[in-house]
Design a protein around this motif. Structure first.
Motif, PDB file in Angstrom:
ATOM      1  N   PHE A 102       0.832  -1.206   0.000  1.00  0.00           N
ATOM      2  CA  PHE A 102       0.000   0.000   0.000  1.00  0.00           C
ATOM      3  C   PHE A 102       0.865   1.254   0.000  1.00  0.00           C
ATOM      4  CE2 PHE A 102       0.401  -1.185   4.548  1.00  0.00           C
ATOM      5  CZ  PHE A 102       0.909  -0.014   5.093  1.00  0.00           C
ATOM      6  N   TYR A 103       0.251   2.355  -0.428  1.00  0.00           N
ATOM      7  CA  TYR A 103       0.761   3.703  -0.193  1.00  0.00           C
ATOM      8  C   TYR A 103      -0.073   4.333   0.910  1.00  0.00           C
ATOM      9  CZ  TYR A 103       3.414   3.662  -4.616  1.00  0.00           C
ATOM     10  OH  TYR A 103       4.293   3.365  -5.632  1.00  0.00           O
ATOM     11  N   ALA A 104       0.553   5.191   1.722  1.00  0.00           N
ATOM     12  CA  ALA A 104      -0.180   5.918   2.761  1.00  0.00           C
ATOM     13  C   ALA A 104       0.343   7.343   2.847  1.00  0.00           C
ATOM     14  CB  ALA A 104      -0.049   5.223   4.116  1.00  0.00           C
ATOM     15  N   THR A 105      -0.563   8.297   3.016  1.00  0.00           N
ATOM     16  CA  THR A 105      -0.170   9.692   3.175  1.00  0.00           C
ATOM     17  C   THR A 105       0.096   9.999   4.650  1.00  0.00           C
ATOM     18  OG1 THR A 105      -2.504  10.372   3.320  1.00  0.00           O
ATOM     19  CG2 THR A 105      -1.458  10.465   1.153  1.00  0.00           C
ATOM     20  N   ASN A 106       1.225  10.640   4.927  1.00  0.00           N
ATOM     21  CA  ASN A 106       1.503  11.245   6.233  1.00  0.00           C
ATOM     22  C   ASN A 106       1.197  12.729   6.104  1.00  0.00           C
ATOM     23  OD1 ASN A 106       2.564   9.130   7.969  1.00  0.00           O
ATOM     24  ND2 ASN A 106       4.350   9.085   6.618  1.00  0.00           N
ATOM     25  N   ASP A 107       0.130  13.188   6.746  1.00  0.00           N
ATOM     26  CA  ASP A 107      -0.289  14.566   6.494  1.00  0.00           C
ATOM     27  C   ASP A 107       0.665  15.608   7.054  1.00  0.00           C
ATOM     28  OD1 ASP A 107      -0.978  14.377   9.232  1.00  0.00           O
ATOM     29  OD2 ASP A 107      -3.088  14.020   8.760  1.00  0.00           O
ATOM     30  N   ILE A 108       1.425  15.246   8.086  1.00  0.00           N
ATOM     31  CA  ILE A 108       2.296  16.233   8.722  1.00  0.00           C
ATOM     32  C   ILE A 108       3.433  15.510   9.426  1.00  0.00           C
ATOM     33  CG2 ILE A 108       1.350  16.489  11.066  1.00  0.00           C
ATOM     34  CD1 ILE A 108       1.071  19.540  10.321  1.00  0.00           C
ATOM     35  N   LYS A 109       4.464  16.225   9.778  1.00  0.00           N
ATOM     36  CA  LYS A 109       5.693  15.624  10.307  1.00  0.00           C
ATOM     37  C   LYS A 109       5.653  15.436  11.815  1.00  0.00           C
ATOM     38  CE  LYS A 109      10.708  16.484  10.404  1.00  0.00           C
ATOM     39  NZ  LYS A 109      11.782  17.403   9.950  1.00  0.00           N
ATOM     40  N   PHE A 110       4.975  16.310  12.525  1.00  0.00           N
ATOM     41  CA  PHE A 110       5.115  16.369  13.978  1.00  0.00           C
ATOM     42  C   PHE A 110       3.941  15.709  14.703  1.00  0.00           C
ATOM     43  CE2 PHE A 110       7.166  20.149  12.170  1.00  0.00           C
ATOM     44  CZ  PHE A 110       8.465  19.945  12.596  1.00  0.00           C
ATOM     45  N   ASP A 111       4.230  15.162  15.887  1.00  0.00           N
ATOM     46  CA  ASP A 111       3.189  14.630  16.758  1.00  0.00           C
ATOM     47  C   ASP A 111       2.700  15.677  17.748  1.00  0.00           C
ATOM     48  OD1 ASP A 111       3.333  12.104  15.601  1.00  0.00           O
ATOM     49  OD2 ASP A 111       4.962  11.485  16.914  1.00  0.00           O
ATOM     50  N   HIS A 112       3.589  16.581  18.148  1.00  0.00           N
ATOM     51  CA  HIS A 112       3.244  17.580  19.156  1.00  0.00           C
ATOM     52  C   HIS A 112       2.220  18.559  18.598  1.00  0.00           C
ATOM     53  CE1 HIS A 112       3.690  20.916  22.025  1.00  0.00           C
ATOM     54  NE2 HIS A 112       4.154  20.001  22.859  1.00  0.00           N
ATOM     55  N   HIS A 113       1.199  18.856  19.411  1.00  0.00           N
ATOM     56  CA  HIS A 113       0.069  19.670  18.939  1.00  0.00           C
ATOM     57  C   HIS A 113       0.520  21.047  18.459  1.00  0.00           C
ATOM     58  CE1 HIS A 113      -3.918  21.389  18.644  1.00  0.00           C
ATOM     59  NE2 HIS A 113      -3.546  22.356  19.452  1.00  0.00           N
ATOM     60  N   TYR A 131       5.520   3.950   1.174  1.00  0.00           N
ATOM     61  CA  TYR A 131       5.115   2.746   0.461  1.00  0.00           C
ATOM     62  C   TYR A 131       5.526   1.523   1.257  1.00  0.00           C
ATOM     63  CZ  TYR A 131       4.777  -0.854  -3.157  1.00  0.00           C
ATOM     64  OH  TYR A 131       4.458  -1.987  -3.860  1.00  0.00           O
ATOM     65  N   ARG A 132       4.624   0.555   1.335  1.00  0.00           N
ATOM     66  CA  ARG A 132       4.935  -0.740   1.931  1.00  0.00           C
ATOM     67  C   ARG A 132       4.870  -1.792   0.833  1.00  0.00           C
ATOM     68  NH1 ARG A 132       1.750  -5.484   4.824  1.00  0.00           N
ATOM     69  NH2 ARG A 132       3.337  -6.191   6.286  1.00  0.00           N
ATOM     70  N   ASN A 133       5.937  -2.581   0.690  1.00  0.00           N
ATOM     71  CA  ASN A 133       5.967  -3.553  -0.396  1.00  0.00           C
ATOM     72  C   ASN A 133       5.434  -4.915   0.045  1.00  0.00           C
ATOM     73  OD1 ASN A 133       8.050  -4.862   1.006  1.00  0.00           O
ATOM     74  ND2 ASN A 133       9.669  -4.024  -0.303  1.00  0.00           N
ATOM     75  N   GLU A 134       5.519  -5.883  -0.847  1.00  0.00           N
ATOM     76  CA  GLU A 134       4.946  -7.207  -0.597  1.00  0.00           C
ATOM     77  C   GLU A 134       5.637  -7.949   0.537  1.00  0.00           C
ATOM     78  OE1 GLU A 134       2.297  -8.450  -1.834  1.00  0.00           O
ATOM     79  OE2 GLU A 134       1.871  -7.216  -3.594  1.00  0.00           O
ATOM     80  N   THR A 135       6.893  -7.618   0.793  1.00  0.00           N
ATOM     81  CA  THR A 135       7.638  -8.304   1.850  1.00  0.00           C
ATOM     82  C   THR A 135       7.505  -7.615   3.208  1.00  0.00           C
ATOM     83  OG1 THR A 135       9.706  -7.100   1.433  1.00  0.00           O
ATOM     84  CG2 THR A 135       9.298  -9.104   0.143  1.00  0.00           C
ATOM     85  N   GLY A 136       6.826  -6.461   3.226  1.00  0.00           N
ATOM     86  CA  GLY A 136       6.614  -5.754   4.486  1.00  0.00           C
ATOM     87  C   GLY A 136       7.576  -4.622   4.745  1.00  0.00           C
ATOM     88  N   SER A 137       8.479  -4.327   3.806  1.00  0.00           N
ATOM     89  CA  SER A 137       9.434  -3.236   3.982  1.00  0.00           C
ATOM     90  C   SER A 137       8.800  -1.900   3.590  1.00  0.00           C
ATOM     91  CB  SER A 137      10.680  -3.478   3.130  1.00  0.00           C
ATOM     92  OG  SER A 137      11.346  -4.646   3.538  1.00  0.00           O
TER      93      SER A 137
END
Length: 291
Positions: A102-113, A131-137
């Motif tokens: 799968f592909y996944a979007t990270n909307d922002i870099k920080f966790d702190h509010h 991106y996560r490939n078929e082997t899990g990397s």
């Protein structure tokens, strides 16, 4: 714990049980935390009745993607795996490429509010797509994008909605699964959230916010009842033949009275049904519209 529902063609619905398999093959209730955000479905080309659901799952202390299998008509899903990595630090939406990848979007870099707020308000390009490939990397497929949100694809092209740079970007996946920009279409008066691609013709349905400040207020304090003025516009984007950009058609505009904080519009075509379904963040119903 959040819930998953299936809505039938007659508009009735039921809760889907989330189960996991024990070491001896017994099915028991899913034991992990479930705080859902975006999701996507991979349809098995060899067996269209079999589906893989991938959910962005904001579990306590970390973000993850929880993967389930589902057979059409069943009243339960079976957990396959939940994956997490430091690269998946702020997932918003997901694009299933196979039963594992799968592909996944990270909307922002920080966790702190505070840092999240500053980064968003200053429109910094701190988002990414992993991106996560078929082997899990995992790998970074795209970096330096302003608040990426919805993600979808049609054939060889992948589309990403940017909230802080209001636009939809067109990408091509390279051999190493990185994403190469092909073009983009800017939205001058609305902010795109999630994207849905009509598999019949490749048209994109983009759900957008008209007044982001009012929408933001409602997300953080629903009692303010600002949904009446937040506003939503649903756009249909058609890819041009002569350039990597879109022709844009406005399908529906709402002040917020009908669809408070609409976040996704999807097309349903089945038997005699042809309609658009609209889901909202801060409401307990689905809006149906004739096409």
């Amino acid at each position: 714990m959040d819930r998953v529902y299936v809505m039938r063609e007659d508009d009735t619905y039921n809760v889907i049980q989330l189960l996991e398999e024990t070491a001896v093959g017994m099915l028991i209730p899913f034991s992990q935390s479930l705080r859902l955000h975006g999701f996507d479905i991979h349809w098995d080309p060899a067996n269209p009745q079999h589906m893989t659901f991938m959910f962005v799952n904001h579990q306590p202390g970390h973000a993850a993607v929880s993967i389930f299998t589902y057979a059409h008509g069943a009243n339960y899903m079976v957990h396959v795996e939940t994956v997490a990595t430091d690269l998946l630090h702020s997932p918003n939406n997901i694009l299933a490429m196979s039963q594992r990848a799968f592909y996944a979007t990270n909307d922002i870099k920080f966790d702190h509010h505070i840092m999240r707020t500053l980064s968003t308000n200053m429109r910094l390009a701190h988002g990414s797509v992993v991106y996560r490939n078929e082997t899990g990397s995992f790998s970074v497929a795209l970096a330096g994008i302003r608040y990426p949100n919805g993600i979808a694809r049609y054939k060889s092209q992948i589309y990403v909605a940017s909230c802080s740079d209001p636009s939809v970007h067109i990408y091509r996946a390279n051999a190493d699964n990185s994403l190469e920009l092909q073009g983009r279409t800017i939205f001058p008066d609305s902010i795109p959230d999630n994207l849905f691609v009509d598999p019949q013709n490749g048209q994109i349905y983009a759900t957008t916010f008209l007044k982001s400040r009012e929408t933001h207020k409602l997300f953080h304090n629903p009692s303010l009842e600002t949904s009446r003025i937040a506003g939503t516009r649903i756009l249909r984007l058609t890819l041009r033949n002569d350039a990597p950009s879109f022709d844009i058609e406005s399908l529906l505009v709402d002040s917020g009275e009908l669809m408070p904080t609409a976040t996704i519009a999807a097309v349903q075509r089945r038997n005699q049904i042809q309609r658009m379904l609209v889901g909202c963040v801060m409401c307990n119903f689905v809006v149906t519209c004739k096409l």
